[in-house]
Design a protein around this motif. Structure first.
Motif, mmCIF file in Angstrom:
data_model
loop_
_atom_site.group_PDB
_atom_site.id
_atom_site.type_symbol
_atom_site.label_atom_id
_atom_site.label_comp_id
_atom_site.label_asym_id
_atom_site.label_seq_id
_atom_site.Cartn_x
_atom_site.Cartn_y
_atom_site.Cartn_z
ATOM 1 N N UNK A 183 -11.528 -24.561 -22.697
ATOM 2 C CA UNK A 183 -11.609 -25.248 -21.398
ATOM 3 C C UNK A 183 -13.013 -25.099 -20.812
ATOM 4 N N UNK A 184 -13.525 -26.190 -20.338
ATOM 5 C CA UNK A 184 -14.887 -26.166 -19.795
ATOM 6 C C UNK A 184 -14.884 -25.416 -18.462
ATOM 7 N N UNK A 194 -11.610 -34.487 -21.733
ATOM 8 C CA UNK A 194 -10.437 -33.615 -21.653
ATOM 9 C C UNK A 194 -10.753 -32.315 -20.925
ATOM 10 N N UNK A 195 -11.991 -32.208 -20.413
ATOM 11 C CA UNK A 195 -12.468 -30.974 -19.774
ATOM 12 C C UNK A 195 -12.446 -29.804 -20.764
ATOM 13 N N UNK A 196 -12.700 -30.141 -22.046
ATOM 14 C CA UNK A 196 -12.794 -29.132 -23.091
ATOM 15 C C UNK A 196 -14.187 -29.224 -23.715
ATOM 16 N N UNK A 239 -16.681 -4.331 -31.692
ATOM 17 C CA UNK A 239 -17.133 -4.789 -30.388
ATOM 18 C C UNK A 239 -15.984 -4.500 -29.424
ATOM 19 N N UNK A 299 -19.195 -9.235 -18.393
ATOM 20 C CA UNK A 299 -19.585 -9.896 -19.634
ATOM 21 C C UNK A 299 -20.208 -11.226 -19.241
ATOM 22 N N UNK A 353 -3.285 -23.132 -21.337
ATOM 23 C CA UNK A 353 -4.410 -22.634 -22.146
ATOM 24 C C UNK A 353 -5.555 -23.647 -22.209
ATOM 25 N N UNK A 354 -5.245 -24.888 -21.868
ATOM 26 C CA UNK A 354 -6.277 -25.919 -21.865
ATOM 27 C C UNK A 354 -7.005 -26.020 -20.535
ATOM 28 N N UNK A 355 -6.635 -25.159 -19.610
ATOM 29 C CA UNK A 355 -7.300 -25.171 -18.302
ATOM 30 C C UNK A 355 -8.084 -23.874 -18.121
ATOM 31 N N UNK A 356 -9.091 -23.878 -17.252
ATOM 32 C CA UNK A 356 -9.856 -22.652 -17.049
ATOM 33 C C UNK A 356 -9.073 -21.622 -16.240
ATOM 34 N N UNK A 394 -19.975 -13.867 -24.709
ATOM 35 C CA UNK A 394 -18.689 -14.131 -24.055
ATOM 36 C C UNK A 394 -17.755 -14.994 -24.906
ATOM 37 N N UNK A 451 -17.695 -14.108 -7.202
ATOM 38 C CA UNK A 451 -17.530 -12.655 -7.277
ATOM 39 C C UNK A 451 -18.501 -12.036 -8.287
ATOM 40 N N UNK A 452 -18.646 -12.686 -9.424
ATOM 41 C CA UNK A 452 -19.465 -12.121 -10.498
ATOM 42 C C UNK A 452 -20.961 -12.201 -10.166
ATOM 43 N N UNK A 495 -15.055 -4.642 -21.481
ATOM 44 C CA UNK A 495 -14.591 -3.979 -20.265
ATOM 45 C C UNK A 495 -13.167 -4.412 -19.942
ATOM 46 N N UNK A 548 -14.237 -20.260 -12.756
ATOM 47 C CA UNK A 548 -13.818 -20.980 -11.561
ATOM 48 C C UNK A 548 -14.780 -20.603 -10.428
ATOM 49 N N UNK A 553 -14.255 -19.262 -7.678
ATOM 50 C CA UNK A 553 -13.919 -17.938 -7.161
ATOM 51 C C UNK A 553 -14.488 -16.849 -8.070
ATOM 52 N N UNK A 554 -14.295 -17.020 -9.371
ATOM 53 C CA UNK A 554 -14.777 -16.026 -10.335
ATOM 54 C C UNK A 554 -16.298 -15.917 -10.283
ATOM 55 N N UNK A 573 -6.806 -16.791 -7.452
ATOM 56 C CA UNK A 573 -6.813 -18.256 -7.432
ATOM 57 C C UNK A 573 -5.825 -18.819 -8.442
ATOM 58 N N UNK A 592 -11.421 -11.429 -12.920
ATOM 59 C CA UNK A 592 -11.962 -10.957 -11.650
ATOM 60 C C UNK A 592 -10.856 -11.040 -10.599
ATOM 61 N N UNK A 637 -10.905 -12.360 -7.637
ATOM 62 C CA UNK A 637 -10.823 -13.694 -7.046
ATOM 63 C C UNK A 637 -10.252 -14.703 -8.031
ATOM 64 N N UNK A 638 -10.661 -14.568 -9.317
ATOM 65 C CA UNK A 638 -10.199 -15.506 -10.341
ATOM 66 C C UNK A 638 -8.694 -15.403 -10.542
#
Lengths: 361, 504
Positions: free
Chosen positions: B234-235, B145-147, A166, B265, A194-197, B176, B309-310, A169, B303, B305-306, A223, A217, A219-220
């Motif tokens: 992370x959520x 924990x936002x996970x 697999x 993706x 790593x625990x944050x988005x 994904x 855009x997507x 991109x 996020x 922002x992401x 930010x 992305x 924008x991502x």
């Protein structure tokens, strides 16, 4: 290519009946890795070429002897990549060697390892049988996952022929940031981030400096830069930094007088004082630590095992085998299961005999 | 292996006597270390275990046992191994391929009591859980924990994590976020001879062969899982979905390829055809376009922002690919409404037909138009309607064949239809099961997908863990003998087991 496969089959059948080992190789760029294996060479570079690459399927199927560089330049044209960012070590590296060694690069902690992206394999086992496992589709639960079992087996379970992956991109945007911080702070920060988005794709700490790569992305990434701060590394310098780290281009990794230890530990493990303060290079958010130092292997392994990890002697000092076991010993029932699997695929122990020195028959 | 098989006499009356004697003997051994309530031997107590989600196969086990600690599982396995008793492990019993179907002369090992989340490590983003913990429960417990735990099979409110490991379960978001194999770090398994082994580790790799990958999806045939360490993700702060209509299915298929081709993706990418759209719209009123030949649901998460855009890119791709209508969810409520139809697809189809049969083939996405055309032709050939729901992002098809078991010959026609469809999946380079597992349901098609040497290699792997073939024998890997038989999943009278659980 059918002729090539038949010739390999004939050789393995003969090796199996005479119990005489073969040593499988591609570009020999990772011959420093693993214990010494003696036998007749089986050169897989003749089995090369892309079988199928459908960028819109996110699936790539190639012959094992295909040079990694060739695959990556083909994927470049489609703005795609092998997400595990495999090390090359030298230009002759092949995809077969990449899968056999199972080594992944800086992106591993965030995107996944070689084994996470292998979808299917065609192999010749130690009896000379030509076998297909897995396939070319992303979801497939038919039969045991023998394909992923081949990853990191160093050719001891089968001669790799065709490999399906697999692919993903390439990110639209990539930025590298630097932060002055000590080791303990870096390990904590890597794990908190790593625990944050956040769109993390690589991390490294050495010599008082943490380096972090963001991919995603436009924008991502923008930010995330805002949120994290740090100093942005110029793009060309950043690219050199990560590929040099990936390929062990820095002097630290290849030394004449010190072996290089690869320490795989839980990411949150605090700084490890292993060789009276010898400097370490940290990757994978804290989960991979490199140590170039002359240490007692057994003492080191006990220390690493205590924290839930394992230690591999990645490179011997000056590239000369030291007599130290390369791979972390396995004990008890787990050792028995590993040996049983080896026996199941290669009953006469002819494929890369002894190279994986923690699995013995 | 031979010793175990020959152990069972062929004659039915003798067989009953044999099982009775064996049950008594095993129950005695088990009651040495288990409380009486944990060893079930009476038919009425065994009834709840007679089938899993593939309810067309029903079989009372010889006896059932409900251990509550790893040490007890070790003792159970030692006792079973000593007496050469077969063992079938069971989690929540929601599996769709019969992986947990009991054996008349086998012990049913329920892991229902293993329902604790043992330890959370917020900094390391891991959870150590027992196998009986429900998939969704993990995400609920770590929400503060936002996970969350990423793999989301549609039965996630009921299915257990142990079963997810056994089947390598996926979900709508697996393109994904990966399958179970990508989201676990470590297992404790008990081997057939009652020894605990740690597989994997809290680090990112382990010495020796990758047994963690091998265990995942092994359908309870290599060991009994008693602990699972999962990765937590992370959520995403936000998710939005684009719903696009297409005038024909091929255009929708091209749009799927175009989304991937644009370097996106998606968090989820699902397709439904006209028959499926109409069935669900009549059922849940999700606001689907009744004039469309196909609709796509394409989700972005991340996020704000992401996502912004997507989503813009996704919309542009859909329009360029010929979408006749395109809507983007305005808020979370609308996003869930758009998904509600897709999630209700199976029960909705169940309302418009007395019976239906669900298929789980996986194909390269490029073959989609061809496969759908062939499906239409087969539908005409057999005179049976077929609704298509499709995990389009990862090529996993779920055609639902509509039939009436009360009409003579219709079940047989359905079976022939589905067999042709699975063969078609293999022919175009796909597989007979994307996510439901082989179990007993697709064991015959394994004969088409793998040759004798490959199946023998699978048996060699099994023997490496289970030399006497006591763990879930007869499932997943067919013997030559099995290859002649056929097993099928069908839904009788539109009623599915666990009908309250969404599945797709």
């Amino acid at each position: 290519m059918d002729t090539f496969i038949r010739s390999v089959q004939d050789r393995i059948v003969a090796a199996h009946s005479s119990k005489s080992p073969v040593v499988i190789h591609g570009g020999n760029t990772k011959s420093f890795y693993g214990a010494k294996s003696i036998g007749e060479a089986l050169d897989m570079r003749g089995y090369a070429g892309v079988i199928d690459y459908q960028p819109r399927e996110l699936v790539l199927t190639v012959r094992a002897g295909t040079p990694l560089a060739e695959i990556e330049s083909l994927m470049d044209q489609e703005s795609q990549m092998l997400p595990f960012e495999p090390p090359h070590f030298a230009t002759a590296a092949t995809i077969g060697g990449t899968v056999a060694a199972g080594l992944s690069g800086p992106r591993r902690a965030y995107a996944g390892a070689v084994r996470d992206f292998v979808l299917g394999t065609r192999i010749i086992n130690g009896k000379g049988e030509d076998l297909h496992f897995g396939g070319r589709v992303i979801k497939n639960v038919a039969g045991y996952d023998v394909s992923r079992l081949m990853v990191g087996a160093l050719g001891t379970l089968g001669v790799l022929l065709d490999l399906s992956f697999k692919v993903l991109p390439k990110p639209a945007s990539e930025v590298t940031l630097r932060f002055e911080m000590d080791e303990a702070t870096a390990i904590r920060c890597f794990n908190e981030w790593a625990g944050q988005p956040l769109p993390l794709s690589a991390s490294c700490w050495e010599d008082g400096c943490a380096t972090l790569r963001l991919s995603g992305t436009n924008a991502g990434v923008a930010a995330a830069m805002q949120k994290l701060g740090g100093a942005e590394m110029p793009p060309i310098e950043a690219q050199k930094f990560w590929s040099s780290l990936r390929d062990h281009g820095q002097d630290y990794f290849v030394s004449m007088d010190k072996p290089l230890w690869r320490l795989s530990v839980p990411a949150t493990t605090p700084p490890l004082d292993l060789a009276s303060g010898a400097a370490q290079v940290i990757e994978w958010g804290g989960a991979l630590r490199w140590l170039a130092a002359d240490v007692d292997a057994q003492v080191l392994r006990e220390q690493i095992q205590r924290v839930g990890g394992h230690a591999t002697m990645m490179r011997a000092a000056g590239g000369v085998a030291s007599g130290v076991r390369v791979f972390h010993p396995i004990g008890g029932k787990l050792a028995e299961l590993n040996a049983n699997l080896k026996r199941a695929f290669d009953p006469a122990n002819v494929l890369n005999r002894g190279r994986l020195d923690n699995v013995s028959l | 292996m031979a010793a175990v098989m020959n152990d069972s006499p062929a004659d039915e009356a003798t067989q009953d006597q044999y099982i009775h004697a064996k049950r008594q003997q095993l129950a005695r051994a088990l009651s040495q270390f288990l409380p009486a309530a944990a060893v079930l031997t009476a038919a009425e107590d065994l009834r709840p275990y007679e089938c899993d989600g593939l309810s067309v196969y029903r079989q009372l086990p010889m006896l059932a046992v409900l251990p509550s600690t790893t040490a007890e599982v070790e003792s159970v396995m030692r006792a079973a191994n000593t007496q050469n008793a077969k063992v079938v492990a069971r989690g929540s019993g929601t599996g769709l391929s019969g992986g947990a179907t009991p054996l008349a002369d086998g012990l049913l090992l329920s892991l229902a009591k293993f329902s604790r989340i043992v330890r959370l490590d917020p900094l390391a983003r891991t959870a150590l859980v027992q196998p009986g913990v429900r998939n969704q429960k993990i995400s609920e417990e770590v929400a503060y924990l936002a996970l969350y735990y990423a793999p989301d099979p549609s039965s996630q409110i009921a299915c257990s994590i142990g079963g997810n490991v056994a089947e390598n379960s996926g979900g709508v978001h697996c393109l994904k976020y990966g399958l179970t194999v990508h989201n676990i770090l470590k297992l404790n398994i008990v081997t057939v001879d009652g020894v605990s082994v740690t597989i994997g580790s809290d680090a990112l790799d382990s010495p020796g062969y990758d047994l963690l990958a091998l265990m995942t999806g092994s359908e309870g045939m290599l060991g009994i899982t008693t602990e699972v360490t999962v990765k937590l993700t992370p959520k995403p702060q936000l998710a939005r979905v684009v719903m696009a209509s297409f005038a024909d299915v091929e255009k929708a298929g091209e749009a799927v390829a175009a989304v991937i081709g644009a370097g996106i993706v998606p968090a989820g990418l699902e397709m439904m055809d006209k028959l499926a759209i109409h069935a669900v719209e009549d059922f849940v009123r999700a606001g689907y376009d009744m004039d469309a030949a196909a609709i796509l649901l394409c989700e972005s998460d991340g996020t704000p922002e992401e996502v912004e855009e997507e989503i813009a890119k996704m919309e542009a791709v859909m329009k360029a690919a010929g979408a006749t209508a395109c809507r983007v969810s305005k808020d979370e409520a609308e996003r869930l409404k758009f998904w509600s139809g897709r999630k209700a697809a199976f029960p909705a189809v169940g309302r418009i037909s007395p019976d239906y049969y669900c298929i789980d083939g996986s194909i390269p996405r490029g073959a989609l138009a061809h496969v759908l055309r062939r499906t239409d032709e087969l539908s005409a050939k057999y005179g049976l309607r077929c609704a298509n729901v499709f995990h389009a992002g990862d090529g996993n098809l779920h055609p639902l064949i509509l039939f009436d078991a009360n009409k003579p010959g219709e079940l047989e026609k359905t079976e022939a239809f589905s067999a042709e469809l699975l063969e078609l999946c293999i022919e175009v380079g796909g597989t007979i099961t994307g996510e439901h597992g082989v179990g007993i349901e697709k064991i015959n098609q394994m004969c088409s997908q793998f040759n004798d040497a490959e199946r023998e290699a699978f048996f060699d792997v099994k023997r490496a863990f289970d030399p006497k073939m006591l763990l879930n024998p007869g499932k997943a890997i067919p013997s030559l003998h099995r290859c002649a038989e056929y097993g099928r999943m069908r839904v009788s009278g539109g009623v599915m087991p666990h009908a309250d659980i969404p599945r797709f």
